[in-house]
Design a protein around this motif. Sequence first.
Motif, PDB file in Angstrom:
ATOM      1  N   PRO A   1      39.869  39.880  46.140  1.00 19.46           N
ATOM      2  CA  PRO A   1      40.809  39.305  45.316  1.00 19.46           C
ATOM      3  C   PRO A   1      40.040  38.590  44.349  1.00 19.46           C
ATOM      4  CG  PRO A   1      41.248  38.603  47.672  1.00 19.46           C
ATOM      5  CD  PRO A   1      39.996  39.588  47.529  1.00 19.46           C
ATOM      6  N   LEU A   2      40.879  37.930  42.959  1.00 20.91           N
ATOM      7  CA  LEU A   2      40.122  37.395  41.903  1.00 20.91           C
ATOM      8  C   LEU A   2      39.541  36.294  42.287  1.00 20.91           C
ATOM      9  CD1 LEU A   2      39.769  37.605  38.989  1.00 20.91           C
ATOM     10  CD2 LEU A   2      41.704  36.301  38.707  1.00 20.91           C
ATOM     11  N   ALA A   3      39.958  35.280  42.961  1.00 22.37           N
ATOM     12  CA  ALA A   3      39.324  34.122  43.480  1.00 22.37           C
ATOM     13  C   ALA A   3      38.228  34.322  44.100  1.00 22.37           C
ATOM     14  CB  ALA A   3      40.266  33.093  44.315  1.00 22.37           C
ATOM     15  N   ILE A   4      38.042  35.150  45.025  1.00 21.92           N
ATOM     16  CA  ILE A   4      36.760  35.563  45.664  1.00 21.92           C
ATOM     17  C   ILE A   4      35.628  35.953  44.648  1.00 21.92           C
ATOM     18  CG2 ILE A   4      35.669  36.955  47.589  1.00 21.92           C
ATOM     19  CD1 ILE A   4      38.203  36.595  49.025  1.00 21.92           C
ATOM     20  N   ALA A   5      36.199  37.138  43.861  1.00 18.81           N
ATOM     21  CA  ALA A   5      35.311  37.426  43.043  1.00 18.81           C
ATOM     22  C   ALA A   5      34.736  36.633  42.038  1.00 18.81           C
ATOM     23  CB  ALA A   5      35.962  38.793  41.936  1.00 18.81           C
ATOM     24  N   LEU A   6      35.353  35.640  41.583  1.00 21.48           N
ATOM     25  CA  LEU A   6      34.915  34.542  40.825  1.00 21.48           C
ATOM     26  C   LEU A   6      33.934  33.771  41.649  1.00 21.48           C
ATOM     27  CD1 LEU A   6      38.003  33.511  38.776  1.00 21.48           C
ATOM     28  CD2 LEU A   6      36.241  34.781  37.723  1.00 21.48           C
ATOM     29  N   ALA A   7      34.132  33.496  42.906  1.00 18.08           N
ATOM     30  CA  ALA A   7      33.240  32.823  43.441  1.00 18.08           C
ATOM     31  C   ALA A   7      31.841  33.342  43.770  1.00 18.08           C
ATOM     32  CB  ALA A   7      33.625  32.583  45.018  1.00 18.08           C
ATOM     33  N   PHE A   8      31.959  34.557  43.860  1.00 16.58           N
ATOM     34  CA  PHE A   8      30.657  35.611  43.926  1.00 16.58           C
ATOM     35  C   PHE A   8      29.957  35.624  42.520  1.00 16.58           C
ATOM     36  CE2 PHE A   8      32.244  37.110  48.139  1.00 16.58           C
ATOM     37  CZ  PHE A   8      31.007  37.120  48.728  1.00 16.58           C
ATOM     38  N   ALA A   9      30.696  35.714  41.604  1.00 17.62           N
ATOM     39  CA  ALA A   9      30.137  36.122  40.307  1.00 17.62           C
ATOM     40  C   ALA A   9      29.075  35.137  39.788  1.00 17.62           C
ATOM     41  CB  ALA A   9      31.278  36.214  39.088  1.00 17.62           C
ATOM     42  N   GLY A  10      27.855  35.516  39.417  1.00 14.62           N
ATOM     43  CA  GLY A  10      26.856  34.658  38.888  1.00 14.62           C
ATOM     44  C   GLY A  10      26.109  34.165  40.326  1.00 14.62           C
ATOM     45  N   THR A  11      26.420  34.376  41.313  1.00 15.77           N
ATOM     46  CA  THR A  11      25.620  33.816  42.537  1.00 15.77           C
ATOM     47  C   THR A  11      24.179  33.787  42.320  1.00 15.77           C
ATOM     48  OG1 THR A  11      27.405  34.555  44.082  1.00 15.77           O
ATOM     49  CG2 THR A  11      25.508  33.793  45.233  1.00 15.77           C
ATOM     50  N   ALA A  12      23.482  34.986  42.046  1.00 12.92           N
ATOM     51  CA  ALA A  12      22.315  34.850  41.996  1.00 12.92           C
ATOM     52  C   ALA A  12      21.577  34.161  40.918  1.00 12.92           C
ATOM     53  CB  ALA A  12      21.785  36.260  41.591  1.00 12.92           C
ATOM     54  N   SER A  13      22.491  34.224  39.868  1.00 17.84           N
ATOM     55  CA  SER A  13      21.917  33.451  38.722  1.00 17.84           C
ATOM     56  C   SER A  13      22.015  31.855  38.854  1.00 17.84           C
ATOM     57  CB  SER A  13      22.494  33.750  37.190  1.00 17.84           C
ATOM     58  OG  SER A  13      23.930  33.246  37.422  1.00 17.84           O
ATOM     59  N   ALA A  14      22.991  31.616  39.632  1.00 15.36           N
ATOM     60  CA  ALA A  14      23.391  29.905  39.797  1.00 15.36           C
ATOM     61  C   ALA A  14      22.370  29.468  40.986  1.00 15.36           C
ATOM     62  CB  ALA A  14      24.700  29.850  40.199  1.00 15.36           C
TER      63      ALA A  14
ATOM     64  N   SER B   1      23.335  42.752  39.602  1.00 12.37           N
ATOM     65  CA  SER B   1      24.073  41.754  40.030  1.00 12.37           C
ATOM     66  C   SER B   1      23.977  41.915  41.550  1.00 12.37           C
ATOM     67  CB  SER B   1      25.401  41.949  39.413  1.00 12.37           C
ATOM     68  OG  SER B   1      26.322  40.902  40.088  1.00 12.37           O
ATOM     69  N   ALA B   2      24.089  40.704  42.253  1.00 19.76           N
ATOM     70  CA  ALA B   2      24.357  40.562  43.655  1.00 19.76           C
ATOM     71  C   ALA B   2      26.025  40.419  44.028  1.00 19.76           C
ATOM     72  CB  ALA B   2      23.535  39.422  44.147  1.00 19.76           C
ATOM     73  N   ASP B   3      26.766  40.315  42.932  1.00 22.96           N
ATOM     74  CA  ASP B   3      28.103  40.317  43.248  1.00 22.96           C
ATOM     75  C   ASP B   3      28.651  41.392  43.765  1.00 22.96           C
ATOM     76  OD1 ASP B   3      30.914  40.296  42.861  1.00 22.96           O
ATOM     77  OD2 ASP B   3      30.970  39.670  40.823  1.00 22.96           O
ATOM     78  N   PRO B   4      29.267  41.371  45.012  1.00 12.70           N
ATOM     79  CA  PRO B   4      29.647  42.712  45.732  1.00 12.70           C
ATOM     80  C   PRO B   4      30.568  43.313  44.823  1.00 12.70           C
ATOM     81  CG  PRO B   4      30.038  40.825  47.043  1.00 12.70           C
ATOM     82  CD  PRO B   4      29.523  40.132  45.960  1.00 12.70           C
ATOM     83  N   ALA B   5      31.528  42.950  43.988  1.00  4.99           N
ATOM     84  CA  ALA B   5      32.305  43.731  43.208  1.00  4.99           C
ATOM     85  C   ALA B   5      31.748  44.509  41.939  1.00  4.99           C
ATOM     86  CB  ALA B   5      33.366  42.772  42.588  1.00  4.99           C
ATOM     87  N   LYS B   6      30.545  44.219  41.688  1.00  3.04           N
ATOM     88  CA  LYS B   6      29.761  44.526  40.703  1.00  3.04           C
ATOM     89  C   LYS B   6      28.642  45.799  41.320  1.00  3.04           C
ATOM     90  CE  LYS B   6      30.045  41.166  37.430  1.00  3.04           C
ATOM     91  NZ  LYS B   6      29.331  39.978  36.388  1.00  3.04           N
ATOM     92  N   TYR B   7      27.889  45.540  42.464  1.00  2.73           N
ATOM     93  CA  TYR B   7      27.078  46.375  43.019  1.00  2.73           C
ATOM     94  C   TYR B   7      27.611  47.601  43.796  1.00  2.73           C
ATOM     95  CZ  TYR B   7      26.381  44.187  47.702  1.00  2.73           C
ATOM     96  OH  TYR B   7      26.485  43.578  48.769  1.00  2.73           O
ATOM     97  N   LEU B   8      29.003  47.250  44.331  1.00  5.99           N
ATOM     98  CA  LEU B   8      29.631  48.408  45.193  1.00  5.99           C
ATOM     99  C   LEU B   8      29.882  49.566  44.473  1.00  5.99           C
ATOM    100  CD1 LEU B   8      31.337  48.823  47.769  1.00  5.99           C
ATOM    101  CD2 LEU B   8      33.136  48.130  46.872  1.00  5.99           C
ATOM    102  N   PRO B   9      30.178  49.733  43.268  1.00  7.87           N
ATOM    103  CA  PRO B   9      30.263  51.163  42.805  1.00  7.87           C
ATOM    104  C   PRO B   9      29.072  51.813  42.746  1.00  7.87           C
ATOM    105  CG  PRO B   9      31.805  49.183  41.395  1.00  7.87           C
ATOM    106  CD  PRO B   9      30.726  48.645  42.604  1.00  7.87           C
ATOM    107  N   VAL B  10      28.262  51.133  42.435  1.00  7.67           N
ATOM    108  CA  VAL B  10      26.842  51.618  42.101  1.00  7.67           C
ATOM    109  C   VAL B  10      26.280  52.211  43.712  1.00  7.67           C
ATOM    110  CG1 VAL B  10      24.141  51.094  41.751  1.00  7.67           C
ATOM    111  CG2 VAL B  10      26.220  50.098  40.524  1.00  7.67           C
ATOM    112  N   LEU B  11      26.627  51.114  44.865  1.00  6.81           N
ATOM    113  CA  LEU B  11      26.166  51.673  46.144  1.00  6.81           C
ATOM    114  C   LEU B  11      27.080  53.016  46.638  1.00  6.81           C
ATOM    115  CD1 LEU B  11      24.660  51.144  48.768  1.00  6.81           C
ATOM    116  CD2 LEU B  11      26.619  49.473  49.538  1.00  6.81           C
ATOM    117  N   LYS B  12      28.119  53.014  46.049  1.00  2.00           N
ATOM    118  CA  LYS B  12      29.022  54.403  46.493  1.00  2.00           C
ATOM    119  C   LYS B  12      28.247  55.610  45.821  1.00  2.00           C
ATOM    120  CE  LYS B  12      33.700  52.341  46.971  1.00  2.00           C
ATOM    121  NZ  LYS B  12      33.784  52.940  48.277  1.00  2.00           N
ATOM    122  N   ASN B  13      27.764  55.520  44.888  1.00  2.00           N
ATOM    123  CA  ASN B  13      27.115  56.715  44.362  1.00  2.00           C
ATOM    124  C   ASN B  13      25.524  56.760  44.081  1.00  2.00           C
ATOM    125  OD1 ASN B  13      29.544  57.838  42.867  1.00  2.00           O
ATOM    126  ND2 ASN B  13      29.715  55.679  42.027  1.00  2.00           N
ATOM    127  N   ILE B  14      25.039  55.915  44.990  1.00  2.00           N
ATOM    128  CA  ILE B  14      23.592  55.905  45.097  1.00  2.00           C
ATOM    129  C   ILE B  14      22.834  57.134  45.609  1.00  2.00           C
ATOM    130  CG2 ILE B  14      23.201  54.779  47.293  1.00  2.00           C
ATOM    131  CD1 ILE B  14      21.543  52.865  45.495  1.00  2.00           C
TER     132      ILE B  14
END
Length: 378
Positions: free
Chosen positions: A9-22, A326-339
Amino acid sequence: MQVTTKLIPLAIALAFAGTASAQQVVKIGHVAPISGPSAHLGKDNENAARMAIDELNAKGVTLNGQKVTLQLISEDDGADPKQGTAVAQKLVDAKVNGVIGHLNSGTTVPASKIYNDAGIVQISPATTAPVYTRQHFPGAFRVVASDAKLGSTLSKYAIDTLHAKNIAIIDDRTTYGQGVADEFAKGLKKPGIKVVGREFTSATATDYTAILTSIKAKKPDLIFFGGMDSVAGPMLKQMKALGITAVFMGGDGMCTDALGRLAGDGLGEGRVYCAEAGGVKGPQEKVMEDFRARYKKKFNMDVQLYAPYVYDSVMVMATAMQNAKSADPAKYLPVLKNIKYEGVTGTIQFDANGDIKDGALTLFTYKGGKRTKLDVIR
């Protein structure tokens, strides 16, 4: 059954976004039974996860140009489904960026819904129950072959190579044990093959005399057991005491070096067969040997079973994060699927369900009290 394919969900995605950088910290959760009868396997898994994290931090991990520190958050599920869901929620609350685990199918499957609902990527290094990926959760992966392949391979070997005709089946009623026994049974539906008995025990039982006595009267050529080494070992001792000489076969849960110690003189010589999900051959054997040597040097103990797959699970998740920047699951998931990752256990790629592509199985027997490799099958 309809299963949502929307991961976050959007709220969870925003919570994860930038986790590594913050925070400059990427949290990797790990779950296995660190207590209870399978604690030796759980500790093996935890050690391997820690080894991978330590090596990555020593080398240096950068996400989108910023150096981050990987932090392992390890939890004990005790191989208990209720405890498994509790620690899964604990990891969600800790806002981990991904989870490696669980070990047992019985804990992995219920926990997977919690991770999915929270939008957290999960890679299991050991779960073999087909139902895990058949839920079609987009963030659920495994790096070992499922019981569907393991069961069919073992049933074929029992019939074609060991020439068994009268077969008894026992399982421990866990998701894993019953599942692998069911998959094995599917492969026995052939002319001339008879299932003479189907019995069950529990993962915590210690006395199997009643079911073994019932089976003995049916004179099986082979007994298949679905469960862990902590039950298979004592069961083999009791089989010897009852004079049961049938071949004993099982899946990866009992296919450990520890089985020799747990079974004692009940192990016999070349009469116990099992298959481990995974396995390497050819040049990859040297890579595996090097890993085992590094593991032993670090922890002063030998690999028990799943450690190489845990290690690769951490590495493939970290690689996906680095490639996605990115360590945001929404961003690295597509990469993982095709790794496509070359690991200790071989090439890791996932199919559309999150299952390992072209997963290997290794067949073993036991000689001189030691596990002895027979062949690697893909």
